[in-house]
Design a protein around this motif. Structure first.
Motif, PDB file in Angstrom:
ATOM      1  N   PRO A 125       0.828  -1.204   0.000  1.00 51.70           N
ATOM      2  CA  PRO A 125       0.000   0.000   0.000  1.00 51.70           C
ATOM      3  C   PRO A 125       0.869   1.264   0.000  1.00 51.70           C
ATOM      4  N   LEU A 126       0.377   2.298  -0.646  1.00 53.04           N
ATOM      5  CA  LEU A 126       1.132   3.549  -0.763  1.00 53.04           C
ATOM      6  C   LEU A 126       1.492   4.117   0.605  1.00 53.04           C
ATOM      7  N   SER A 127       2.717   4.600   0.724  1.00 55.75           N
ATOM      8  CA  SER A 127       3.114   5.316   1.936  1.00 55.75           C
ATOM      9  C   SER A 127       3.662   6.691   1.584  1.00 55.75           C
ATOM     10  N   THR A 128       4.274   6.818   0.406  1.00 50.78           N
ATOM     11  CA  THR A 128       4.760   8.110  -0.068  1.00 50.78           C
ATOM     12  C   THR A 128       4.587   8.189  -1.582  1.00 50.78           C
ATOM     13  N   MET A 129       4.539   9.418  -2.059  1.00 50.87           N
ATOM     14  CA  MET A 129       4.560   9.699  -3.499  1.00 50.87           C
ATOM     15  C   MET A 129       5.413  10.939  -3.687  1.00 50.87           C
ATOM     16  N   ARG A 130       6.282  10.885  -4.663  1.00 49.69           N
ATOM     17  CA  ARG A 130       7.064  12.072  -5.009  1.00 49.69           C
ATOM     18  C   ARG A 130       6.394  12.764  -6.193  1.00 49.69           C
ATOM     19  N   VAL A 142       9.661  18.116  -6.786  1.00 50.48           N
ATOM     20  CA  VAL A 142       9.219  19.350  -6.117  1.00 50.48           C
ATOM     21  C   VAL A 142       8.565  19.086  -4.763  1.00 50.48           C
ATOM     22  N   ALA A 143       8.142  17.845  -4.481  1.00 48.97           N
ATOM     23  CA  ALA A 143       7.483  17.571  -3.209  1.00 48.97           C
ATOM     24  C   ALA A 143       7.452  16.070  -2.955  1.00 48.97           C
ATOM     25  N   VAL A 144       7.340  15.738  -1.679  1.00 49.35           N
ATOM     26  CA  VAL A 144       7.110  14.363  -1.265  1.00 49.35           C
ATOM     27  C   VAL A 144       5.855  14.372  -0.406  1.00 49.35           C
ATOM     28  N   GLU A 145       4.878  13.572  -0.800  1.00 46.49           N
ATOM     29  CA  GLU A 145       3.618  13.474  -0.055  1.00 46.49           C
ATOM     30  C   GLU A 145       3.622  12.193   0.767  1.00 46.49           C
TER      31      GLU A 145
END
Length: 150
Positions: A125-130, A142-145
């Protein structure tokens, strides 16, 4: 199904997405359309994978992003989506799937004049997205969510 990166997990995720897409009577009543941005709802989450349902009005897109340490796949259920990765663009039509491995960066968008609906599966499962911005010199992070940002 087309795959961007093959691993033992990637084809299985495509199968999960296609299987759920084929059973739209189980979830179609949940779909909403939002002029404010893509509408999405998580349909399933466990330690192995998660499943998201996303609707897209014309012009809506994700922007360039990756999926952190997760592999993924999506199936278009209604309409058509354009998937852009650095150096290539493809159309994913209703009934078609696209799968990808870790570190795959893409932008998914509805470039048609009709709504689209898609099913997305990620493992783990997703934990981060750049997030990335397209510049003349290529993509720039530009960001890490984090999960709590969604």
């Amino acid at each position: 199904m087309t795959t961007a990166t093959i691993s033992s997990t990637t084809p299985r995720l495509g199968e999960i997405a296609r299987s759920l897409a084929d059973r739209s009577e189980e979830w179609l009543h949940r779909v909403r359309l939002s002029a404010d941005g893509r509408w999405y709802e998580r349909l399933h989450h466990d330690d192995d994978h998660e499943v998201w349902l996303i609707s897209w009005l014309p012009g809506q897109s994700t922007g360039f992003h990756d999926h952190g340490e997760s592999e993924g796949a999506f199936t278009v259920v209604l309409g058509s989506l354009e998937e852009r990765a650095p150096g290539r663009t493809r159309t994913v039509d209703s009934g078609d799937s696209w799968a990808f491995g870790r570190d795959y960066v893409h932008d998914v968008r509805n470039v048609t004049d009709a709504p689209a609906v898609s099913v997305h599966v990620y493992s783990p499962p997703l934990s981060t997205m750049r997030r990335f911005e397209e510049t003349p010199d290529g993509l720039v992070e530009v960001a890490v969510e984090q999960t709590e940002d969604w």
